[in-house]
Design a protein around this motif. Structure first.
Motif, PDB file in Angstrom:
ATOM      1  N   ALA A 143     -48.105   9.309  35.728  1.00 53.12           N
ATOM      2  CA  ALA A 143     -47.146  10.231  35.539  1.00 53.12           C
ATOM      3  C   ALA A 143     -46.758  11.070  36.576  1.00 53.12           C
ATOM      4  O   ALA A 143     -45.760  11.476  36.891  1.00 53.12           O
ATOM      5  CB  ALA A 143     -47.072  10.970  34.044  1.00 53.12           C
ATOM      6  N   THR A 144     -47.849  11.433  37.356  1.00 55.10           N
ATOM      7  CA  THR A 144     -47.700  12.238  38.547  1.00 55.10           C
ATOM      8  C   THR A 144     -47.340  11.707  39.935  1.00 55.10           C
ATOM      9  O   THR A 144     -46.507  12.015  40.665  1.00 55.10           O
ATOM     10  CB  THR A 144     -48.899  13.132  38.847  1.00 55.10           C
ATOM     11  N   PHE A 145     -47.834  10.342  40.064  1.00 57.60           N
ATOM     12  CA  PHE A 145     -47.649  10.068  41.206  1.00 57.60           C
ATOM     13  C   PHE A 145     -46.841   8.527  41.330  1.00 57.60           C
ATOM     14  O   PHE A 145     -46.539   8.049  42.597  1.00 57.60           O
ATOM     15  CB  PHE A 145     -48.997   9.351  41.905  1.00 57.60           C
ATOM     16  N   LEU A 146     -46.437   7.731  40.178  1.00 60.33           N
ATOM     17  CA  LEU A 146     -45.805   6.777  40.385  1.00 60.33           C
ATOM     18  C   LEU A 146     -44.279   6.777  39.922  1.00 60.33           C
ATOM     19  O   LEU A 146     -44.044   7.754  39.122  1.00 60.33           O
ATOM     20  CB  LEU A 146     -46.437   5.677  39.250  1.00 60.33           C
ATOM     21  N   ASP A 147     -43.605   5.974  40.452  1.00 56.73           N
ATOM     22  CA  ASP A 147     -42.247   5.791  40.171  1.00 56.73           C
ATOM     23  C   ASP A 147     -41.776   5.285  38.599  1.00 56.73           C
ATOM     24  O   ASP A 147     -42.719   4.652  38.268  1.00 56.73           O
ATOM     25  CB  ASP A 147     -41.116   5.394  41.147  1.00 56.73           C
ATOM     26  N   ALA A 148     -40.872   5.463  38.280  1.00 55.76           N
ATOM     27  CA  ALA A 148     -40.210   5.032  36.809  1.00 55.76           C
ATOM     28  C   ALA A 148     -40.572   3.522  36.554  1.00 55.76           C
ATOM     29  O   ALA A 148     -41.428   3.046  35.672  1.00 55.76           O
ATOM     30  CB  ALA A 148     -38.953   5.373  36.481  1.00 55.76           C
ATOM     31  N   ARG A 149     -39.914   2.539  37.625  1.00 57.68           N
ATOM     32  CA  ARG A 149     -40.215   1.297  37.473  1.00 57.68           C
ATOM     33  C   ARG A 149     -41.901   0.760  37.418  1.00 57.68           C
ATOM     34  O   ARG A 149     -42.279   0.027  36.625  1.00 57.68           O
ATOM     35  CB  ARG A 149     -39.483   0.516  38.294  1.00 57.68           C
ATOM     36  N   THR A 150     -42.546   1.344  38.265  1.00 57.45           N
ATOM     37  CA  THR A 150     -43.982   1.075  38.365  1.00 57.45           C
ATOM     38  C   THR A 150     -44.733   1.628  37.134  1.00 57.45           C
ATOM     39  O   THR A 150     -45.943   0.700  36.702  1.00 57.45           O
ATOM     40  CB  THR A 150     -44.630   1.788  39.511  1.00 57.45           C
ATOM     41  N   ARG A 151     -44.367   2.705  36.723  1.00 59.18           N
ATOM     42  CA  ARG A 151     -45.244   3.134  35.198  1.00 59.18           C
ATOM     43  C   ARG A 151     -44.752   2.148  34.330  1.00 59.18           C
ATOM     44  O   ARG A 151     -45.685   1.890  33.302  1.00 59.18           O
ATOM     45  CB  ARG A 151     -44.543   4.598  34.977  1.00 59.18           C
ATOM     46  N   LEU A 152     -43.534   1.738  34.030  1.00 55.28           N
ATOM     47  CA  LEU A 152     -43.139   0.705  33.191  1.00 55.28           C
ATOM     48  C   LEU A 152     -43.784  -0.306  33.164  1.00 55.28           C
ATOM     49  O   LEU A 152     -44.269  -0.977  32.179  1.00 55.28           O
ATOM     50  CB  LEU A 152     -41.557   0.586  33.068  1.00 55.28           C
ATOM     51  N   VAL A 153     -44.020  -0.785  34.199  1.00 60.53           N
ATOM     52  CA  VAL A 153     -44.509  -2.433  34.433  1.00 60.53           C
ATOM     53  C   VAL A 153     -46.025  -1.994  34.214  1.00 60.53           C
ATOM     54  O   VAL A 153     -46.574  -3.007  33.495  1.00 60.53           O
ATOM     55  CB  VAL A 153     -44.613  -2.891  35.944  1.00 60.53           C
ATOM     56  N   ARG A 154     -46.748  -1.052  34.549  1.00 62.24           N
ATOM     57  CA  ARG A 154     -48.216  -0.831  34.206  1.00 62.24           C
ATOM     58  C   ARG A 154     -48.296  -0.716  32.912  1.00 62.24           C
ATOM     59  O   ARG A 154     -49.502  -1.321  32.304  1.00 62.24           O
ATOM     60  CB  ARG A 154     -48.460   0.338  34.866  1.00 62.24           C
ATOM     61  N   VAL A 155     -47.370  -0.095  32.227  1.00 59.73           N
ATOM     62  CA  VAL A 155     -47.832  -0.047  30.637  1.00 59.73           C
ATOM     63  C   VAL A 155     -47.319  -1.352  30.154  1.00 59.73           C
ATOM     64  O   VAL A 155     -48.254  -1.688  28.991  1.00 59.73           O
ATOM     65  CB  VAL A 155     -46.810   0.992  30.157  1.00 59.73           C
TER      66      VAL A 155
END
Length: 226
Positions: A143-155
């Protein structure tokens, strides 16, 4: 009714002997919750440990302004609520039934007595709690260091690793998720989540229909998360 078979498949109980599983099973009580019913609130006194027998449970944080963040989605065989039984502190999260849920409960004193008589079980529980802390730390990092698209993909990759099953078109995530629920899991707005879902659908990397998510090309998505 014996729940020994279910208990044997849960990581913190898997090394128990048959007689111990039977003893633990005898301490459990069944409870049912309707869709969207709150199992416990953040701040409640912790009186029981819960095991998911049927259905799905969301573990979430809520703000006074009504915002929510989903920390975990739990299925059959998952355990929750154990932290408050160990430290006597109030519940640190909400637990909510996502659909009709059948839970098994183990009361505080029964749980503690069972632990005291089996030190090896305490170590397994410590390992489970350590994994929980690591997961929360990873959520904060993302939540602190990743952009939105990367956070979605990781989840999505994390969900697929936990519960993905091969399907005709790719790796199918077992749980159906609304865009709001997926956004809460990612710590994103619904608009941002929708934007990147549509992007990856157009790219042919995943499909999203009626809440059902299929990773069509999980290996390509893994590259996106790096």
């Amino acid at each position: 009714m014996s729940y020994a078979q279910l208990l044997a498949g849960i990581s913190i109980f898997e090394n128990l002997q048959t007689d111990e599983l039977d003893q633990l099973s005898a301490l459990l009580r069944s409870r049912r919750y309707a869709r969207n019913e709150v199992i416990f609130h953040q701040g409640d006194v912790g009186t029981a440990l819960y095991i998911v027998r049927k259905g799905q449970v969301a573990i979430r944080l809520s703000s006074d302004e009504g915002k929510e963040a989903i920390l975990a989605l739990l299925d059959r065989g998952d355990v929750f609520g154990e932290l408050s039984l160990l430290d006597d502190e109030p519940r640190s999260t909400d637990a909510v039934a996502r659909d009709e849920v059948d839970l098994l409960t183990l009361q505080r004193e029964d749980f503690r007595r069972f632990l005291e008589e089996r030190p090896h079980l305490a170590m397994k529980l410590l390992s489970a709690l350590t994994r929980m802390v690591r997961r929360v730390t990873q959520l904060i990092h993302d939540a602190t260091f990743l952009d939105a698209r990367t956070r979605l993909v990781r989840v999505l990759l994390d969900l697929a690793e936990q519960q993905g099953k091969p399907g005709a078109d790719g790796l199918v995530i077992n749980q159906k998720l609304t865009q709001s629920e997926l956004a809460n899991l990612c710590g994103l707005t619904r608009e941002s989540t929708n934007k990147w879902l549509r992007f990856y659908v157009r790219e042919g990397l995943l499909s999203y229909e009626g809440g059902k998510i299929t990773l069509v090309k999980p290996e390509r998505l893994s590259q996106e998360a790096e």
